[in-house]
Scaffold this active site. Structure first.
Site, mmCIF file in Angstrom:
data_model
loop_
_atom_site.group_PDB
_atom_site.id
_atom_site.type_symbol
_atom_site.label_atom_id
_atom_site.label_comp_id
_atom_site.label_asym_id
_atom_site.label_seq_id
_atom_site.Cartn_x
_atom_site.Cartn_y
_atom_site.Cartn_z
ATOM 1 N N SER A 11 0.909 -1.114 0.092
ATOM 2 C CA SER A 11 -0.022 -0.020 0.033
ATOM 3 C C SER A 11 0.944 1.245 0.175
ATOM 4 C CB SER A 11 -0.863 0.050 1.223
ATOM 5 O OG SER A 11 -1.585 1.243 1.237
ATOM 6 N N HIS A 36 -1.330 -1.219 -4.199
ATOM 7 C CA HIS A 36 -2.644 -0.792 -3.683
ATOM 8 C C HIS A 36 -2.579 0.748 -3.308
ATOM 9 C CE1 HIS A 36 -6.215 -1.794 -1.223
ATOM 10 N NE2 HIS A 36 -5.921 -0.953 -0.546
ATOM 11 N N ASP A 38 -4.618 3.741 -1.648
ATOM 12 C CA ASP A 38 -5.710 4.129 -0.919
ATOM 13 C C ASP A 38 -5.974 5.667 -1.095
ATOM 14 O OD1 ASP A 38 -6.101 2.067 0.852
ATOM 15 O OD2 ASP A 38 -4.066 2.251 1.675
ATOM 16 N N MET A 40 -8.482 8.719 -0.244
ATOM 17 C CA MET A 40 -9.229 9.306 0.958
ATOM 18 C C MET A 40 -9.962 10.763 0.650
ATOM 19 S SD MET A 40 -6.991 7.726 4.187
ATOM 20 C CE MET A 40 -6.351 6.129 4.002
ATOM 21 N N HIS A 69 -8.353 1.561 -3.919
ATOM 22 C CA HIS A 69 -9.263 1.295 -2.764
ATOM 23 C C HIS A 69 -10.155 2.750 -2.511
ATOM 24 C CE1 HIS A 69 -9.586 0.475 1.886
ATOM 25 N NE2 HIS A 69 -11.016 0.693 1.238
ATOM 26 N N MET A 71 -12.086 5.104 -0.577
ATOM 27 C CA MET A 71 -12.516 5.414 0.693
ATOM 28 C C MET A 71 -13.031 6.941 0.619
ATOM 29 S SD MET A 71 -9.573 3.939 3.363
ATOM 30 C CE MET A 71 -8.216 3.726 2.170
ATOM 31 N N MET A 140 -11.543 -5.017 6.047
ATOM 32 C CA MET A 140 -10.567 -3.965 6.895
ATOM 33 C C MET A 140 -10.518 -4.613 8.216
ATOM 34 S SD MET A 140 -9.901 -1.639 4.769
ATOM 35 C CE MET A 140 -9.160 -0.579 5.882
ATOM 36 N N ASP A 178 -6.648 -5.666 4.980
ATOM 37 C CA ASP A 178 -5.882 -4.378 4.891
ATOM 38 C C ASP A 178 -6.103 -3.846 6.312
ATOM 39 O OD1 ASP A 178 -4.894 -2.061 4.550
ATOM 40 O OD2 ASP A 178 -6.416 -1.434 3.000
#
Length: 222
Positions: A11, A36, A38, A40, A69, A71, A140, A178
């Site tokens: 990640s 990966h 992330d 946000m 991913h 979020m 998660m 994760d």
């Protein structure tokens, strides 16, 4: 879970962004299976991280699949943008999604792998109806929003339940975890049924470097 089938997904949330391309190349050379990303937005989770421009900048750097991913609130508004930037997989949360089936179908219509993510307090049962339509489930093992959190051991029974559901409804679907994944927790989640390990701090912030950290993580699950 067959230990030989376990995949590593470093990640980049924990990477040094001044050396991001270099570190991703290093992870690929060390045997990473995917990268990966992330994302946000400061609304869905209490943090802001990165957007499509990061995916776009990494696409020429690595041949590995880029797993994004999301979020974020209203992921439907950004699916096409991330797909065009070069994402190979788009992972969306069950929580707060008004029409998860529509979102998953949109991801697949864009030609991307579709994944559904569930938070620690979300029961595995919510996956039953959507599971046949997805390529990956991400459980998660910390509350999303920040890196370097401690693994929540209470998620282990849920990982086992999700593995059972996958074998019943969608054999071949990836089961990823994760949050707080390191050489101590990795064997626990693999034993519970996970076959994809998302790890950030344990790889990019390891004192002996990325390659040594990945080797140690793989050794832990052999």
């Amino acid at each position: 879970m067959d230990k030989d089938t376990v995949k590593l997904a470093p990640s980049i949330l924990a990477a040094d962004f001044a050396r991001l391309g270099e570190q991703v190349k290093e992870a690929e050379k060390a045997g990473a299976d995917r990268i990966h990303v992330d994302v946000m937005d400061g609304h869905f989770v209490p943090n802001i991280s990165m957007g499509p421009v990061i995916v776009q900048s990494l696409r020429p750097v690595t041949r590995l699949p880029l797993e994004t991913h999301l979020m974020i609130s209203d992921p439907d508004l950004f699916l096409e943008e991330f797909a065009e930037a070069g994402s190979d997989s788009l992972l969306v949360h069950w929580e707060g999604n008004n029409n998860l089936h529509r979102t998953v179908q949109r991801v697949k219509a864009l030609g991307k792998r579709a994944g559904v993510v569930i938070n620690p307090a979300t029961p595995a049962s919510v996956l039953e109806e959507i599971l046949p339509d997805v390529d990956q489930v991400l459980v998660m093992t910390v509350n999303p929003g920040f890196g370097a959190q401690h693994f929540i051991h209470a998620t282990l029974p849920k990982i086992r339940r999700v593995r059972e559901m996958i074998e019943q409804f969608k054999p071949g679907c990836d089961l990823a975890v994760d949050g707080g994944i390191d050489p101590t927790t990795a064997p626990l989640v693999v034993e519970a049924g996970a076959n994809v390990l998302v790890a950030g701090s344990a790889i990019f912030r390891a004192s002996k470097g990325i390659a040594a950290a990945m080797k140690r993580l793989r050794a832990a699950v052999e």
